[in-house]
Write a protein that holds these residues in place. Structure first.
Motif, PDB file in Angstrom:
ATOM      1  N   SER A  51       0.770  -1.332   0.030  1.00  0.00           N
ATOM      2  CA  SER A  51       0.009  -0.284  -0.131  1.00  0.00           C
ATOM      3  C   SER A  51       0.952   1.228   0.513  1.00  0.00           C
ATOM      4  N   ASN A  52       2.166   1.790   0.389  1.00  0.00           N
ATOM      5  CA  ASN A  52       2.972   1.701   0.478  1.00  0.00           C
ATOM      6  C   ASN A  52       4.064   2.796  -1.003  1.00  0.00           C
ATOM      7  N   ALA A  53       3.908   1.484  -1.531  1.00  0.00           N
ATOM      8  CA  ALA A  53       5.063   1.699  -2.527  1.00  0.00           C
ATOM      9  C   ALA A  53       4.934   0.629  -3.792  1.00  0.00           C
ATOM     10  N   ASP A  54       4.256   1.007  -4.976  1.00  0.00           N
ATOM     11  CA  ASP A  54       4.126  -0.079  -6.080  1.00  0.00           C
ATOM     12  C   ASP A  54       4.675  -0.869  -6.728  1.00  0.00           C
ATOM     13  N   PHE A  55       6.300  -0.392  -6.306  1.00  0.00           N
ATOM     14  CA  PHE A  55       7.448  -1.332  -6.655  1.00  0.00           C
ATOM     15  C   PHE A  55       8.134  -1.914  -6.170  1.00  0.00           C
ATOM     16  N   VAL A  56       7.635  -2.722  -5.341  1.00  0.00           N
ATOM     17  CA  VAL A  56       8.474  -3.018  -4.630  1.00  0.00           C
ATOM     18  C   VAL A  56       9.578  -4.941  -4.212  1.00  0.00           C
ATOM     19  N   ALA A  57       8.955  -4.946  -5.853  1.00  0.00           N
ATOM     20  CA  ALA A  57      10.127  -6.310  -6.601  1.00  0.00           C
ATOM     21  C   ALA A  57       9.339  -6.104  -8.271  1.00  0.00           C
ATOM     22  N   ILE A  58      10.177  -6.348  -8.790  1.00  0.00           N
ATOM     23  CA  ILE A  58      10.309  -6.208  -9.984  1.00  0.00           C
ATOM     24  C   ILE A  58      11.349  -7.247 -11.235  1.00  0.00           C
ATOM     25  N   GLU A  59      10.995  -7.456 -12.108  1.00  0.00           N
ATOM     26  CA  GLU A  59      11.758  -8.660 -12.973  1.00  0.00           C
ATOM     27  C   GLU A  59      11.789  -7.926 -14.660  1.00  0.00           C
TER      28      GLU A  59
ATOM     29  N   TRP B 222      15.899  -9.276 -11.718  1.00  0.00           N
ATOM     30  CA  TRP B 222      15.297  -8.722 -10.623  1.00  0.00           C
ATOM     31  C   TRP B 222      15.572  -7.498 -10.037  1.00  0.00           C
ATOM     32  N   GLY B 223      14.593  -6.878  -9.015  1.00  0.00           N
ATOM     33  CA  GLY B 223      14.917  -6.094  -8.394  1.00  0.00           C
ATOM     34  C   GLY B 223      14.653  -6.332  -7.033  1.00  0.00           C
ATOM     35  N   LEU B 224      14.639  -5.792  -5.938  1.00  0.00           N
ATOM     36  CA  LEU B 224      13.311  -5.677  -4.900  1.00  0.00           C
ATOM     37  C   LEU B 224      13.862  -4.866  -3.695  1.00  0.00           C
ATOM     38  N   GLN B 225      13.156  -4.351  -3.369  1.00  0.00           N
ATOM     39  CA  GLN B 225      12.904  -3.214  -2.098  1.00  0.00           C
ATOM     40  C   GLN B 225      12.440  -3.366  -1.051  1.00  0.00           C
ATOM     41  N   PHE B 226      13.787  -3.749   0.426  1.00  0.00           N
ATOM     42  CA  PHE B 226      12.969  -4.147   1.301  1.00  0.00           C
ATOM     43  C   PHE B 226      14.674  -4.332   2.883  1.00  0.00           C
ATOM     44  N   HIS B 227      14.650  -4.487   3.895  1.00  0.00           N
ATOM     45  CA  HIS B 227      15.786  -4.000   3.862  1.00  0.00           C
ATOM     46  C   HIS B 227      15.455  -5.682   4.998  1.00  0.00           C
TER      47      HIS B 227
END
Length: 137
Positions: free
Chosen positions: A9-17, A24-29
């Motif tokens: 709900s806060n970020a549309d692109f948490v994972a991309i491919e 691949w791209g992944l946004q998290f900590h």
């Protein structure tokens, strides 16, 4: 091109491919304590998906850096470096201290924007715990 494969709900692109380019791209900590299995997720991505080899040892990099600094600075040279108290500058200051001792002169600039008592804590930690020759300006 890339397409979104996960979001919140806060970020549309948490994972991309991008399957055709194997990207691949992944946004998290993953490093934070509330990320379940964060280390496992990182290892799976770095080793199993990206194919990174696990044939290195961190101490080798540290020792190589120390030797490079000694060769570059020589037996009498001095180095000045800024520290913030964060991980990156602390590691750099500790390695430089290991390389050339008190000939590394660390400076912490207290510009008034640090957290309350942070400069005092950084000075104490760097001097007492890490043995870094640190001054606060």
């Amino acid at each position: 091109g890339f397409k979104a494969v996960a979001g919140t709900s806060n970020a549309d692109f948490v994972a991309i491919e991008n399957i055709s380019k194997r990207r691949w791209g992944l946004q998290f900590h993953p490093e934070v304590t509330h990320s379940p299995l964060g280390k496992d997720i990182l290892k799976n991505f770095v080793v199993n998906i990206s194919g990174a080899k696990q044939d290195w040892v961190m101490s080798d990099y540290a020792n190589e850096f120390i030797e490079e600094v000694r060769a570059m600075v020589g037996p009498t040279g001095h180095v000045i470096g800024a520290v913030s108290g964060g991980v990156d500058s602390t590691v750099a200051a500790v390695l430089l201290t290991k390389a050339i001792g008190d000939r590394f002169h660390a400076v912490l600039v207290d510009n008034g924007c640090l957290r309350k008592d942070e400069s005092v804590k950084v000075l104490q930690r760097m001097r007492e715990d890490c043995g870094v020759n640190l001054r606060c300006a």
